[in-house]
Design a protein around this motif. Structure first.
Motif, mmCIF file in Angstrom:
data_model
loop_
_atom_site.group_PDB
_atom_site.id
_atom_site.type_symbol
_atom_site.label_atom_id
_atom_site.label_comp_id
_atom_site.label_asym_id
_atom_site.label_seq_id
_atom_site.Cartn_x
_atom_site.Cartn_y
_atom_site.Cartn_z
ATOM 1 N N GLU A 1 42.514 31.423 33.948
ATOM 2 C CA GLU A 1 42.453 31.717 35.377
ATOM 3 C C GLU A 1 41.535 32.908 35.648
ATOM 4 O OE1 GLU A 1 45.386 32.631 39.204
ATOM 5 O OE2 GLU A 1 46.263 32.219 37.243
ATOM 6 N N ALA A 2 41.592 33.928 34.785
ATOM 7 C CA ALA A 2 40.735 35.107 34.967
ATOM 8 C C ALA A 2 39.256 34.735 34.847
ATOM 9 C CB ALA A 2 41.096 36.186 33.949
ATOM 10 N N ASP A 3 38.916 33.891 33.852
ATOM 11 C CA ASP A 3 37.530 33.440 33.710
ATOM 12 C C ASP A 3 37.103 32.631 34.927
ATOM 13 O OD1 ASP A 3 36.884 34.593 31.223
ATOM 14 O OD2 ASP A 3 37.746 32.886 30.134
ATOM 15 N N TYR A 4 37.954 31.712 35.348
ATOM 16 C CA TYR A 4 37.642 30.868 36.504
ATOM 17 C C TYR A 4 37.381 31.717 37.748
ATOM 18 C CZ TYR A 4 38.203 27.543 40.311
ATOM 19 O OH TYR A 4 38.010 26.813 41.448
ATOM 20 N N ASP A 5 38.296 32.658 38.024
ATOM 21 C CA ASP A 5 38.145 33.505 39.214
ATOM 22 C C ASP A 5 36.856 34.318 39.149
ATOM 23 O OD1 ASP A 5 40.534 32.550 40.240
ATOM 24 O OD2 ASP A 5 41.716 34.274 39.554
ATOM 25 N N GLY A 6 36.525 34.839 37.969
ATOM 26 C CA GLY A 6 35.303 35.617 37.812
ATOM 27 C C GLY A 6 34.050 34.775 38.023
ATOM 28 N N VAL B 1 33.814 31.953 39.817
ATOM 29 C CA VAL B 1 33.722 31.558 41.220
ATOM 30 C C VAL B 1 33.237 32.727 42.080
ATOM 31 C CG1 VAL B 1 35.089 30.861 43.235
ATOM 32 C CG2 VAL B 1 35.423 29.710 41.038
ATOM 33 N N ALA B 2 33.723 33.930 41.796
ATOM 34 C CA ALA B 2 33.369 35.093 42.621
ATOM 35 C C ALA B 2 31.994 35.669 42.276
ATOM 36 C CB ALA B 2 34.437 36.176 42.467
ATOM 37 N N ALA C 1 35.511 36.683 32.406
ATOM 38 C CA ALA C 1 36.343 37.883 32.454
ATOM 39 C C ALA C 1 35.780 39.002 31.575
ATOM 40 C CB ALA C 1 37.772 37.545 32.033
ATOM 41 N N PRO D 1 32.408 26.757 36.640
ATOM 42 C CA PRO D 1 33.740 26.654 36.061
ATOM 43 C C PRO D 1 33.849 25.459 35.113
ATOM 44 C CG PRO D 1 33.868 26.815 38.463
ATOM 45 C CD PRO D 1 32.430 26.582 38.097
ATOM 46 N N THR E 1 36.981 23.601 33.648
ATOM 47 C CA THR E 1 38.444 23.551 33.685
ATOM 48 C C THR E 1 38.938 22.155 33.358
ATOM 49 O OG1 THR E 1 38.449 23.009 36.036
ATOM 50 C CG2 THR E 1 38.515 25.346 35.462
#
Length: 83
Positions: free
Chosen positions: A59-64, A66-67, A72, A80, A82
């Motif tokens: 989740e941390a990698d995904y959020d990073g 996307v943003a 991470a 992403p 996933t």
């Protein structure tokens, strides 16, 4: 002038013996059918095509990604990956 990165790309394959053990253990796990896209992503993870990823994103990698298009750990990553 910078030198190219010549570090080998790790392959995420296991030995035959490990594969047999993992197959036995996998029998007790839930399963589902993967789409063609998911199979392609899995193959790219296994053969090093998605290096430095060693699996589907956390989740941390995904959020990073996307943003900020960054994993991470700060590594640049464009999309992403996933399951």
């Amino acid at each position: 002038m910078s030198l190219p990165n010549l570090a080998p790309i790790p392959e995420l394959y296991v030995s035959y013996e490990s594969a047999q053990k993992l197959k036995h253990e996998a029998g007790a796990l839930p399963s589902w059918d993967l789409t063609q896209r998911q199979v392609c992503d899995l193959e790219l993870l296994m053969n090093g095509g998605f290096h430095p990823l060693k699996g589907f994103m956390t989740e941390a990698d995904y959020d990073g990604v996307v943003a900020d298009m960054r994993l991470a750990d700060g590594s640049l990553w464009p999309m992403p990956v996933t399951l």
